[in-house]
Design a protein around this motif. Structure first.
Motif, mmCIF file in Angstrom:
data_model
loop_
_atom_site.group_PDB
_atom_site.id
_atom_site.type_symbol
_atom_site.label_atom_id
_atom_site.label_comp_id
_atom_site.label_asym_id
_atom_site.label_seq_id
_atom_site.Cartn_x
_atom_site.Cartn_y
_atom_site.Cartn_z
ATOM 1 N N ASN A 234 39.490 10.909 32.292
ATOM 2 C CA ASN A 234 38.783 12.549 33.227
ATOM 3 C C ASN A 234 36.734 11.743 32.575
ATOM 4 O O ASN A 234 36.607 11.284 31.539
ATOM 5 N N LEU A 235 36.570 12.022 33.116
ATOM 6 C CA LEU A 235 35.025 12.770 32.923
ATOM 7 C C LEU A 235 33.868 13.428 33.447
ATOM 8 O O LEU A 235 34.288 14.155 34.719
ATOM 9 N N VAL A 236 33.463 14.132 32.527
ATOM 10 C CA VAL A 236 32.533 15.503 33.464
ATOM 11 C C VAL A 236 31.326 15.122 33.501
ATOM 12 O O VAL A 236 30.739 14.586 32.397
ATOM 13 N N LEU A 237 30.196 14.832 34.964
ATOM 14 C CA LEU A 237 29.264 14.925 34.659
ATOM 15 C C LEU A 237 28.218 16.423 35.056
ATOM 16 O O LEU A 237 28.226 16.638 36.473
ATOM 17 N N LEU A 238 26.795 16.526 33.795
ATOM 18 C CA LEU A 238 26.248 17.894 34.720
ATOM 19 C C LEU A 238 25.785 17.124 35.246
ATOM 20 O O LEU A 238 24.560 16.503 34.728
ATOM 21 N N THR A 239 24.592 18.050 35.892
ATOM 22 C CA THR A 239 23.254 18.013 36.865
ATOM 23 C C THR A 239 22.344 19.013 36.872
ATOM 24 O O THR A 239 23.359 19.699 37.409
ATOM 25 N N GLY A 240 21.344 19.138 36.813
ATOM 26 C CA GLY A 240 20.843 20.561 37.303
ATOM 27 C C GLY A 240 21.103 21.878 36.785
ATOM 28 O O GLY A 240 22.284 21.732 35.970
ATOM 29 N N PRO A 241 20.179 22.791 36.220
ATOM 30 C CA PRO A 241 20.098 23.995 35.366
ATOM 31 C C PRO A 241 21.340 25.195 36.125
ATOM 32 O O PRO A 241 21.187 24.916 37.954
ATOM 33 N N PRO A 242 21.465 25.773 35.579
ATOM 34 C CA PRO A 242 22.218 26.797 36.021
ATOM 35 C C PRO A 242 21.601 27.846 36.856
ATOM 36 O O PRO A 242 20.736 27.909 36.484
ATOM 37 N N PHE A 243 22.476 28.074 37.747
ATOM 38 C CA PHE A 243 21.464 29.445 38.692
ATOM 39 C C PHE A 243 21.400 30.707 37.689
ATOM 40 O O PHE A 243 20.357 30.696 38.275
ATOM 41 N N SER A 244 21.489 30.692 36.634
ATOM 42 C CA SER A 244 21.264 32.381 36.119
ATOM 43 C C SER A 244 20.975 31.355 34.494
ATOM 44 O O SER A 244 22.187 31.021 33.821
ATOM 45 N N LYS A 262 31.678 11.989 28.736
ATOM 46 C CA LYS A 262 30.964 13.204 28.860
ATOM 47 C C LYS A 262 28.999 13.287 29.805
ATOM 48 O O LYS A 262 28.537 11.882 28.563
ATOM 49 N N VAL A 263 28.778 13.213 30.762
ATOM 50 C CA VAL A 263 27.481 12.320 31.032
ATOM 51 C C VAL A 263 26.508 13.736 31.416
ATOM 52 O O VAL A 263 27.121 14.851 32.767
ATOM 53 N N ILE A 264 25.179 13.992 31.331
ATOM 54 C CA ILE A 264 24.729 14.713 31.771
ATOM 55 C C ILE A 264 23.143 13.703 32.994
ATOM 56 O O ILE A 264 22.886 12.850 31.523
ATOM 57 N N CYS A 265 23.004 14.553 33.416
ATOM 58 C CA CYS A 265 22.155 13.710 34.387
ATOM 59 C C CYS A 265 20.607 14.501 35.078
ATOM 60 O O CYS A 265 21.243 15.929 35.925
ATOM 61 N N PRO A 290 12.652 -0.951 36.818
ATOM 62 C CA PRO A 290 12.352 -0.262 38.220
ATOM 63 C C PRO A 290 12.605 0.186 38.348
ATOM 64 O O PRO A 290 13.785 0.036 38.899
ATOM 65 N N GLY A 291 12.677 1.391 38.827
ATOM 66 C CA GLY A 291 12.649 2.390 39.590
ATOM 67 C C GLY A 291 14.374 3.157 38.809
ATOM 68 O O GLY A 291 14.429 4.236 39.951
ATOM 69 N N VAL A 292 13.785 3.104 37.653
ATOM 70 C CA VAL A 292 15.266 3.953 36.995
ATOM 71 C C VAL A 292 14.908 4.375 36.103
ATOM 72 O O VAL A 292 15.108 3.326 34.740
ATOM 73 N N PRO A 293 14.573 5.684 35.679
ATOM 74 C CA PRO A 293 13.940 6.451 34.078
ATOM 75 C C PRO A 293 15.124 6.066 32.682
ATOM 76 O O PRO A 293 15.967 5.396 33.481
ATOM 77 N N PRO A 294 14.136 5.688 31.981
ATOM 78 C CA PRO A 294 15.403 5.469 30.630
ATOM 79 C C PRO A 294 16.516 6.714 30.024
ATOM 80 O O PRO A 294 16.620 7.717 30.867
ATOM 81 N N GLY A 307 17.459 12.573 36.278
ATOM 82 C CA GLY A 307 18.660 13.402 37.708
ATOM 83 C C GLY A 307 18.781 12.526 38.644
ATOM 84 O O GLY A 307 19.408 11.457 38.900
ATOM 85 N N ILE A 308 17.567 12.545 39.464
ATOM 86 C CA ILE A 308 17.920 12.874 41.208
ATOM 87 C C ILE A 308 18.055 10.958 41.234
ATOM 88 O O ILE A 308 18.823 10.676 42.081
ATOM 89 N N LEU A 309 16.778 10.583 40.712
ATOM 90 C CA LEU A 309 16.391 9.428 41.029
ATOM 91 C C LEU A 309 18.066 8.341 40.532
ATOM 92 O O LEU A 309 18.735 7.404 41.278
ATOM 93 N N THR A 310 18.386 8.576 39.106
ATOM 94 C CA THR A 310 19.464 7.661 39.172
ATOM 95 C C THR A 310 20.687 8.208 39.336
ATOM 96 O O THR A 310 21.398 7.185 39.985
ATOM 97 N N LEU A 311 20.712 9.138 40.136
ATOM 98 C CA LEU A 311 22.098 10.097 40.962
ATOM 99 C C LEU A 311 21.994 8.632 42.170
ATOM 100 O O LEU A 311 22.678 7.981 42.505
ATOM 101 N N THR A 312 20.949 8.763 42.914
ATOM 102 C CA THR A 312 20.239 7.636 43.823
ATOM 103 C C THR A 312 20.897 6.821 43.603
ATOM 104 O O THR A 312 21.659 6.084 44.950
ATOM 105 N N GLU A 313 20.304 5.667 42.598
ATOM 106 C CA GLU A 313 20.791 4.200 42.534
ATOM 107 C C GLU A 313 22.133 3.927 42.282
ATOM 108 O O GLU A 313 22.576 3.184 42.799
ATOM 109 N N ALA A 314 22.916 5.314 41.610
ATOM 110 C CA ALA A 314 24.107 4.808 40.993
ATOM 111 C C ALA A 314 24.993 5.395 42.297
ATOM 112 O O ALA A 314 25.789 3.968 42.517
#
Length: 391
Positions: A234-244, A262-265, A290-294, A307-314
């Protein structure tokens, strides 16, 4: 059996030398509502485009018939009637093997003229009892059926005859590698590496078959597919802050209490989790490419990326399966997603006010679309079980 089983399915395939397309076809389809996985391997007559058309039609029809639970002898007769006629040999012909697996239950193997399925259990080859059925319409073709009650760590290996006939006519293998030689190699490989993945085992079998042939021009199309029954990863991936912001603590707790990878993007996401759990974040600047932040690191988290850049490349890597071996955060993320079976996306929906006008929720839509697209690739191409939770 206690708990659910996951079926890891992978395939290795090689076209005959000089052909741009493989004459074998392999399809696999997961039916989550029935906890069932269908896999079909078909070998078309000859090689190249014509063979691929025959095998593709056969595999597609077999998959649909198996899913519909139609009597398979009747299904096979329909398939043989539907196949186009080869203008050279004046026959329509394609072999097939169907593996119908109901997880936590029976697995049925249906074969017509392909090499026998190999089942490995507890470091031994499991003997199979077959029932043969002969069609009154096709007297020269017999369908063999076998059933087993699957157990954790069982492996089922199916292949086209390009594997078992490899090396045919050579001094060392005048009659080809053979089913017995293949079984012995599979057994030796699994005993040496009990945790070998389905993909690695399929590749090892393929490489061994190719090594039997001094020239691929005298060989045939080769396909080997492996089904590996095991406990799910099993894997969980958190991305983006909660609405509240009031739910930041609950958001961090999801990651803390999750059992698995456990992964955070996302930098803001990582900051929220780190602050709520009292853990520091360290960024590895040498991992930039190049194109992928550390990447970054935190106690108790397997991977932290932008977040978004790395998710897109993956997502691109998952679609093409090119770039998996590269040493960058996007490739590492793709490898983790492939190494796990049940993927849980937790997507925060708060607008990042530091990045844009809060009245234009473009970033949220971009993130949602990327996650949805990634989920589709994981489900349809890699047969993963995927859930998305918006937070």
């Amino acid at each position: 059996m206690n708990g659910p089983l996951f079926l890891e399915v992978d395939v290795a395939q090689r076209a005959k030398e000089g052909q741009g397309i493989c004459g074998d076809s392999f399809l696999s389809h997961r039916m989550p509502d029935k906890n069932r996985v269908l896999s079909v391997l078909s070998d078309g007559l000859g090689s190249g485009v014509k063979a691929n058309i025959l095998s593709s039609m056969t595999a597609t029809m077999a998959l649909r018939f198996a899913a519909s639970d139609m009597d398979f002898l009747h299904s096979a007769e329909i398939m043989m009637e539907a196949l186009p006629i080869c203008q050279v040999r004046k026959i329509s012909y394609a072999t097939f093997t169907v593996v119908d697996s109901v997880l936590k239950g029976w697995t049925r193997m249906i074969e017509m003229d392909n090499p026998s399925s190999i089942v490995i259990r507890d470091g031994e080859v499991l003997p199979l009892s077959y029932r043969e059925v002969e069609s009154p319409k096709w007297n020269d073709r017999k369908i063999r059926m076998s059933e087993i009650l699957t157990q954790p760590e069982d492996r089922i290996i199916i292949m086209s005859d390009g594997i078992t006939q490899s090396g045919m006519g050579t001094y060392s293998h005048p009659l080809g590698w053979g089913e017995e030689g293949c079984r012995s190699f599979v057994l030796k490989t699994v005993r040496r590496r009990p945790d070998i993945s389905a993909g690695d085992l399929a590749v090892r079998i393929m490489e061994e078959a190719i090594s039997k042939e001094p020239s691929r021009r005298s060989g045939d199309d080769m396909t080997c597919a492996v089904m590996y029954f095991r406990r799910p990863r099993n894997l969980v991936l958190l991305t983006g802050p909660p609405f509240s912001k009031d739910r930041d603590g609950e958001y961090a707790t999801i990651l803390k209490e999750f059992e698995g990878t456990k992964v955070i993007c996302g930098g803001t996401t990582a900051e929220i989790v780190g602050r709520r759990l009292g853990r520091s974040i360290e960024t590895d600047l040498e991992s930039w490419s190049p194109g992928v932040p550390p990447r970054s690191s935190m106690e108790g988290v397997d991977l932290i990326t932008e977040g978004i850049l790395t998710l897109t490349e993956a997502k691109k890597i998952l679609e093409s399966q090119r770039g998996l071996e590269e040493d960058n955060p996007a490739s590492e993320l793709a490898r983790l997603l492939l190494d796990n079976d049940v993927i849980n996306f937790v997507v925060g929906t708060r607008i990042n006010e530091a990045h844009q006008d809060p009245t234009l929720p473009v970033e949220i839509e971009i993130r949602r679309n990327i996650v949805k697209a990634m989920a589709t690739v994981l489900e349809e191409k890699h047969l993963k079980e995927v859930s998305i939770r918006y937070f």
